[in-house]
Design a protein around this motif. Structure first.
Motif, PDB file in Angstrom:
ATOM      1  N   SER A 131       9.106   9.964  -1.042  1.00  0.00           N
ATOM      2  CA  SER A 131       9.918   9.052  -0.210  1.00  0.00           C
ATOM      3  C   SER A 131      10.999   8.273  -1.267  1.00  0.00           C
ATOM      4  O   SER A 131      12.090   8.079  -0.848  1.00  0.00           O
TER       5      SER A 131
ATOM      6  N   THR B 163      14.838   1.564   2.694  1.00  0.00           N
ATOM      7  CA  THR B 163      14.074   1.684   1.193  1.00  0.00           C
ATOM      8  C   THR B 163      12.746   1.096   1.262  1.00  0.00           C
ATOM      9  O   THR B 163      11.569   1.645   0.830  1.00  0.00           O
TER      10      THR B 163
ATOM     11  N   TRP C 147       5.558   3.190   4.524  1.00  0.00           N
ATOM     12  CA  TRP C 147       5.068   4.167   5.374  1.00  0.00           C
ATOM     13  C   TRP C 147       3.949   5.068   4.990  1.00  0.00           C
ATOM     14  O   TRP C 147       2.983   5.387   5.702  1.00  0.00           O
ATOM     15  N   PRO C 148       4.022   5.519   3.627  1.00  0.00           N
ATOM     16  CA  PRO C 148       2.582   6.023   3.221  1.00  0.00           C
ATOM     17  C   PRO C 148       1.170   5.295   3.281  1.00  0.00           C
ATOM     18  O   PRO C 148       0.563   5.850   3.622  1.00  0.00           O
TER      19      PRO C 148
ATOM     20  N   SER D 205      10.157   3.229   3.305  1.00  0.00           N
ATOM     21  CA  SER D 205      10.019   4.388   2.811  1.00  0.00           C
ATOM     22  C   SER D 205       8.847   3.945   1.705  1.00  0.00           C
ATOM     23  O   SER D 205       7.841   4.980   1.417  1.00  0.00           O
TER      24      SER D 205
ATOM     25  N   LEU E  68       3.369  11.314  -1.190  1.00  0.00           N
ATOM     26  CA  LEU E  68       4.155  10.869  -0.309  1.00  0.00           C
ATOM     27  C   LEU E  68       4.965   9.675  -0.676  1.00  0.00           C
ATOM     28  O   LEU E  68       6.226   9.751  -0.445  1.00  0.00           O
ATOM     29  N   ALA E  69       4.466   8.724  -1.467  1.00  0.00           N
ATOM     30  CA  ALA E  69       5.301   7.632  -2.107  1.00  0.00           C
ATOM     31  C   ALA E  69       6.255   8.391  -3.014  1.00  0.00           C
ATOM     32  O   ALA E  69       7.410   7.731  -2.958  1.00  0.00           O
TER      33      ALA E  69
ATOM     34  N   VAL F 281      15.241   8.337  -1.321  1.00  0.00           N
ATOM     35  CA  VAL F 281      16.036   7.193  -0.830  1.00  0.00           C
ATOM     36  C   VAL F 281      17.303   7.232  -1.436  1.00  0.00           C
ATOM     37  O   VAL F 281      18.362   6.950  -0.654  1.00  0.00           O
TER      38      VAL F 281
END
Length: 104
Positions: free
Chosen positions: A80, A48, A54-55, A51, A76-77, A84
């Motif tokens: 992601s 979590t 990473w963006p 995720s 992306l966020a 989850v």
């Protein structure tokens, strides 16, 4: 990929239950059928957090206009974080499992 099921009765947790659990500081999920409480695993907490981060890391390597980077980051966020609940894993509370084994 399917949502995780309750370890005791096998009923699947709902997407809404898992998302709510993760977004409120990993509160336990209670099975709607048998009432068993399950807690998120440490590995799922790591996934979590990853995720969410990473963006931002990926954007550091893009050389585009700021508004395009912001659009890519937001997309992306959101994707992601919506994914989850499908990878989050829960385990029954150990004390509860032991208590159930002790009962005749």
């Amino acid at each position: 990929m399917l949502m995780q099921a309750c370890e005791k009765c096998g009923m699947r947790f709902s997407y809404k239950q898992v998302l709510k659990s993760i977004s409120w500081l990993y509160k336990p999920v209670t099975c709607q059928q048998c009432g068993t409480m399950s807690h998120v695993t440490a590995g799922s907490r790591f996934i979590t957090a990853l995720s969410a981060v990473w963006p931002m890391v990926m954007l550091q390597f893009l050389t585009m206009a700021t508004w395009i980077r912001l659009l890519i980051f937001t997309t992306l966020a959101v994707l992601s974080l919506l994914a989850v609940p499908y990878v989050a894993r829960y385990r029954r509370e150990l004390a509860q499992a032991v208590k159930e084994l002790e009962q005749p």
